[in-house]
Write an enzyme that holds these catalytic residues in place. Structure first.
Site, PDB file in Angstrom:
ATOM      1  N   HIS A 100      70.867  19.210  56.313  1.00  0.00           N
ATOM      2  CA  HIS A 100      72.255  19.011  55.567  1.00  0.00           C
ATOM      3  C   HIS A 100      72.217  19.465  54.349  1.00  0.00           C
ATOM      4  O   HIS A 100      72.584  18.755  53.303  1.00  0.00           O
ATOM      5  CB  HIS A 100      72.352  17.577  55.846  1.00  0.00           C
ATOM      6  CG  HIS A 100      73.801  16.864  55.440  1.00  0.00           C
ATOM      7  ND1 HIS A 100      74.456  17.223  54.347  1.00  0.00           N
ATOM      8  CD2 HIS A 100      74.497  15.999  56.205  1.00  0.00           C
ATOM      9  CE1 HIS A 100      75.610  16.801  54.585  1.00  0.00           C
ATOM     10  NE2 HIS A 100      75.642  15.782  55.485  1.00  0.00           N
ATOM     11  N   GLU A 160      74.811  23.492  57.446  1.00  0.00           N
ATOM     12  CA  GLU A 160      73.626  22.638  57.974  1.00  0.00           C
ATOM     13  C   GLU A 160      73.217  23.527  59.038  1.00  0.00           C
ATOM     14  O   GLU A 160      73.800  23.688  60.050  1.00  0.00           O
ATOM     15  CB  GLU A 160      74.069  21.377  58.242  1.00  0.00           C
ATOM     16  CG  GLU A 160      75.005  20.433  57.110  1.00  0.00           C
ATOM     17  CD  GLU A 160      75.797  19.186  57.595  1.00  0.00           C
ATOM     18  OE1 GLU A 160      75.181  18.828  58.546  1.00  0.00           O
ATOM     19  OE2 GLU A 160      76.648  18.913  56.821  1.00  0.00           O
TER      20      GLU A 160
HETATM   21  O1  LIG Z   1      77.998  10.545  54.107  1.00  0.00           O
HETATM   22  P1  LIG Z   1      77.056  11.016  54.903  1.00  0.00           P
HETATM   23  O2  LIG Z   1      76.455   9.794  56.094  1.00  0.00           O
HETATM   24  O3  LIG Z   1      75.917  11.609  54.079  1.00  0.00           O
HETATM   25  O4  LIG Z   1      77.531  12.109  55.807  1.00  0.00           O
HETATM   26  C1  LIG Z   1      78.380  13.169  55.322  1.00  0.00           C
HETATM   27  C2  LIG Z   1      78.838  14.101  56.017  1.00  0.00           C
HETATM   28  O5  LIG Z   1      77.825  14.815  56.809  1.00  0.00           O
HETATM   29  C3  LIG Z   1      78.363  15.861  57.699  1.00  0.00           C
HETATM   30  O6  LIG Z   1      77.083  16.509  58.191  1.00  0.00           O
HETATM   31  C4  LIG Z   1      78.964  15.141  58.784  1.00  0.00           C
HETATM   32  O7  LIG Z   1      79.523  16.265  59.716  1.00  0.00           O
HETATM   33  C5  LIG Z   1      80.106  14.488  58.109  1.00  0.00           C
HETATM   34  O8  LIG Z   1      80.953  13.728  59.456  1.00  0.00           O
HETATM   35  C6  LIG Z   1      79.833  13.425  57.330  1.00  0.00           C
HETATM   36  O9  LIG Z   1      80.687  12.755  56.722  1.00  0.00           O
END
Ligand SMILES: O=P(O)(O)OC[C@H]1O[C@@H](O)[C@H](O)[C@@H](O)[C@@H]1O
EC number: 5.1.3.15
Length: 295
Positions: A160, A261
């Site tokens: 991510h 990602e």
């Molecule tokens: O707040 P988190 O759990 O780190 O996620 C952040 C974002 O991560 C992304 O990968 C998702 O597609 C989103 O939907 C999400 O809001």
């Protein structure tokens, strides 16, 4: 924790509550959190850090770090069945084991691993994640999933990656035009427009994406991303309103980041059979836009 040197190029220290490894070789410097095996910084020598970490981040134990390269594993996003299971899996908020596997002026390789014993209600399968982080003229992150039990399981996952930029609206991505995507905000499918930009809240899972992508509009350098073992990528920027609701984000910080990602999501999730494995690899290279092109 005071800084403790594991070698001339690798040290262990901490940021607030979290132990971090710092690497410094001839090609680059990097910082990796032991919690989540999360790369927080990758700075090619003489260049800028490619990665973004929120300035509001507090680096508390057991809380996901907002930035760098969170490992979403062994599921991406919401759990497929259990509404109260953590978003993005079980790997972000726990310490991983690690060891140094290569340490030279040119390249530093660290191997992190995390074992699941099959007793977690949201993932009742014995499994191991191994993350090889290689720091050199490029950053290579290689995530191997091993099924250690007798039952097959579904794996969805993502590296991510939060990239740093001056202004998310100026970022351009080559390699995605006309690919089909699911917009997670509307539930609708569409094709990525040629003139795509992060000019609003974006939360898309793009399918059937080729190995190479190029990110420009970041200044002098562009970033080249290549992936193996992945046919999907997730594009994410929270935009102004959503960013106010996010943990560890300061107002307007969304402007200085965008996420692309490398993933196995939706149709690209994988069935991992007993005694089998899957490898997802991402390589990031800073590219000089003014460099002469090969003849
Ligand atoms: O707040 P988190 O759990 O780190 O996620 C952040 C974002 O991560 C992304 O990968 C998702 O597609 C989103 O939907 C999400 O809001």
């Amino acid at each position: 924790m005071t800084e403790h040197f594991l070698s001339a190029r690798i040290s262990l220290s901490s940021i607030n509550q979290l132990p971090v490894l710092r690497i410094n070789n001839d090609w680059a410097s990097a910082t990796i959190s032991v919690q989540g095996a999360q790369v927080l910084e990758f700075t090619p020598a003489g260049g800028d850090n490619l990665l973004f970490v929120a300035q509001g981040e507090s680096f508390n134990q057991g809380e996901a770090i907002r930035g760098g390269i969170p490992i979403c594993w062994p599921w991406f996003g919401a759990h497929p069945e259990l509404a109260d299971a953590p978003t993005h899996g079980l790997a972000r908020e726990v310490d991983w084991q690690y060891k140094v596997v290569a340490d030279s002026d040119n390249r530093t390789d660290l191997l992190f691993w995390l074992d699941l014993d099959g007793r977690h209600p949201a993932f009742p399968y014995p499994a191991r994640a191994e993350l090889l982080v290689s720091i050199g003229s490029s950053l290579v992150v290689s995530l191997t999933t091993l099924n250690l039990g007798p039952q097959p399981f579904q794996l969805s996952q993502a590296l991510h990656t939060y990239f740093a930029c001056q202004d998310q609206e100026r970022v351009r991505i080559q390699g995605l035009a006309d690919r089909r995507y699911l917009d997670k905000l509307t539930g609708k499918n569409d094709s990525v427009p040629r003139a795509f930009s992060f000019d609003r809240e974006i939360d898309w899972v793009v399918g059937d994406v080729g190995q190479a992508l190029l990110f420009s509009g970041l200044g002098q350098k562009a970033i080249h991303m290549t992936r193996l073992g992945s046919r999907s990528v997730v594009l994410w920027n929270p935009g102004r309103e959503k960013s106010k609701t996010l943990s560890h984000f300061l107002p307007d910080e969304y402007r200085g980041m965008f996420c692309v990602e490398a993933s196995n999501a939706l149709e690209d999730c994988r069935l991992i059979k007993a005694n089998s494995s899957h490898v997802l690899v991402m390589e990031l290279t800073a590219v000089d836009l003014d460099a002469p092109k090969p003849a």
